[in-house]
Design an enzyme around this catalytic site. Structure first.
Site, PDB file in Angstrom:
ATOM      1  N   VAL A 178       6.451   6.233   2.679  1.00 36.34           N
ATOM      2  CA  VAL A 178       7.182   5.910   1.460  1.00 36.34           C
ATOM      3  C   VAL A 178       8.501   5.272   1.863  1.00 36.34           C
ATOM      4  O   VAL A 178       9.287   5.864   2.579  1.00 36.34           O
ATOM      5  CB  VAL A 178       7.457   7.167   0.612  1.00 36.34           C
ATOM      6  CG1 VAL A 178       8.274   6.795  -0.614  1.00 36.34           C
ATOM      7  CG2 VAL A 178       6.161   7.829   0.217  1.00 36.34           C
ATOM      8  N   CYS A 179       8.697   4.081   1.406  1.00 38.03           N
ATOM      9  CA  CYS A 179       9.920   3.372   1.778  1.00 38.03           C
ATOM     10  C   CYS A 179      11.024   3.738   0.799  1.00 38.03           C
ATOM     11  O   CYS A 179      10.858   3.604  -0.393  1.00 38.03           O
ATOM     12  CB  CYS A 179       9.690   1.877   1.744  1.00 38.03           C
ATOM     13  SG  CYS A 179      11.180   0.941   2.028  1.00 38.03           S
ATOM     14  N   GLY A 180      12.135   4.157   1.339  1.00 34.82           N
ATOM     15  CA  GLY A 180      13.267   4.462   0.457  1.00 34.82           C
ATOM     16  C   GLY A 180      12.905   5.520  -0.552  1.00 34.82           C
ATOM     17  O   GLY A 180      13.326   5.473  -1.700  1.00 34.82           O
ATOM     18  N   GLY A 181      12.109   6.469  -0.132  1.00 34.97           N
ATOM     19  CA  GLY A 181      11.604   7.467  -1.055  1.00 34.97           C
ATOM     20  C   GLY A 181      12.557   8.628  -1.275  1.00 34.97           C
ATOM     21  O   GLY A 181      13.755   8.534  -1.033  1.00 34.97           O
ATOM     22  N   VAL A 214      10.007  -3.323   0.379  1.00 35.33           N
ATOM     23  CA  VAL A 214       9.152  -3.203  -0.808  1.00 35.33           C
ATOM     24  C   VAL A 214       9.797  -3.914  -1.998  1.00 35.33           C
ATOM     25  O   VAL A 214       9.110  -4.525  -2.825  1.00 35.33           O
ATOM     26  CB  VAL A 214       8.852  -1.729  -1.124  1.00 35.33           C
ATOM     27  CG1 VAL A 214       7.791  -1.626  -2.206  1.00 35.33           C
ATOM     28  CG2 VAL A 214       8.367  -1.009   0.121  1.00 35.33           C
TER      29      VAL A 214
END
Lengths: 172, 175
Positions: A58-61, B35
């Site tokens: 998860v990016c930047g989660g 993203v």
């Protein structure tokens, strides 16, 4: 990642401890050579963030977001603790990689015991629910939530719950 | 699920599309987040497809501890915005996500024919730091949960952000 919208029902939410319950005591490793006991934090609010796994893609989660807004928690004198079933070395590598500035606790042996005590262990896949608990300075759970495993709960609920604690109202 | 309502768009927001569009899409984003970079052309396509039925607003959610250039890049977008070039800088930043050093930012300002002296001074003095941090704090309180977070007419979009999923959600919201 699932493309599904979340639904109202979250499997596992029924078993999670609810507001008013005393927070089960625990002592868990916070690094390869240090441990931390919940009881030692009496007198200040504690935010427990159970999450499934350190390296989930998860990016930047969730944890990165919390890390970015630690000051917001500190306004309430609150201590944020992440908990997963990952081991201490895994936590150490992960925290260094993500520059995390709060403790990650290892609910590793017996696996998931603390998550189980809070009612948020997923027997089916051996990880914890995505669950949040806000515990007041007296060791009582004041707010909790369990999110669908694919929905990041954010921090708004935590901040609202901290804002609603009577004694530990903003220190500034 | 905690679908959060959001404060309304005001004059401090950066928006594209008419104020009376039936659907407002807000993105909380980070210029260094890959993203968000993937989402950028998708949002552009949505804006083209929906035309006057969609208003888009971008707010800052720089996760600077994982993306160490994000906060300054956000401030650069604001500094460009002060010279009426927010969206041009927004595009430049997303199109060059791997080149967000101070000198790169100044280069984009130059490419956009901005007053580079003013731009550099405002970056040096962190003039827009407060604004950027206010976006971040407001976003977190509204339920933003990472980058990017989309809100469609005030409701957090918890699905994927590929074109089809976002498009369906926007249509469902009334566009």
């Amino acid at each position: 990642m699932s493309t599904r919208q979340s639904t109202q029902t979250t499997p596992g939410a029924e078993s999670a401890l609810t507001p008013g319950s005393p927070a089960p005591e625990f002592t868990l490793a916070r690094s390869p050579d240090e441990s931390l006991s919940l009881g030692d934090l009496r007198g200040q609010p504690v935010v427990l963030a159970f999450y499934s796994a350190d390296w989930s893609p998860v990016c930047g989660g969730q944890l990165a977001l919390y890390n970015e807004i630690l000051e917001e928690f500190q306004r309430f004198d609150a201590r944020l603790l992440g908990i997963s079933v990952d081991g201490v070395w895994c936590h150490k590598a992960f925290a260094e990689d993500k520059n995390l500035e709060f403790d990650l606790l290892s609910d590793f042996e017996p696996k998931g015991e603390v998550a189980g005590a809070y009612g948020v262990y997923r027997d089916s896949d051996g990880v914890t629910e995505r669950a949040l608990f806000v515990i007041d300075g007296d060791g009582v759970i004041r707010w909790s939530t369990v999110s669908p495993i694919d929905v990041d709960p954010g921090a708004d609920g935590i901040l609202a719950a901290l804002g609603g604690l009577p004694e530990q109202e903003a220190t500034r | 699920m905690n679908a959060s309502s959001l404060a309304t768009i005001d004059e401090t927001d950066h928006t594209q599309g008419p104020d009376d569009a039936p659907v407002t899409l807000i993105e909380y984003g980070d210029f260094e987040c890959p993203v968000c970079g993937q989402a950028y052309p998708i949002v552009e396509r949505l804006r083209r497809d929906y035309g006057d039925d969609l208003r888009f607003a971008f707010r800052h959610l720089p996760l600077n501890k994982v993306h160490p250039h994000a906060a300054q890049a956000a401030q650069a977008a604001e500094a460009a915005g002060a010279q009426d070039a927010f969206w041009a800088m927004h595009a430049a930043l997303f199109e060059h996500q791997r080149a967000l050093e101070y000198e790169d930012l100044k280069g984009y300002a130059e490419d956009l024919a901005l007053d580079t002296e003013r731009f550099a001074r405002e970056l040096d003095e962190r003039v827009y730091n407060k604004r950027v941090q206010a976006d971040l704090r407001g976003g977190v309180r509204a339920g933003a949960n990472g980058t990017p977070t989309f809100f469609i007419n005030g409701v957090r979009h918890d699905g994927d952000f590929d074109f089809d999923t976002l498009s369906q959600a926007i249509t469902k919201a009334g566009a």
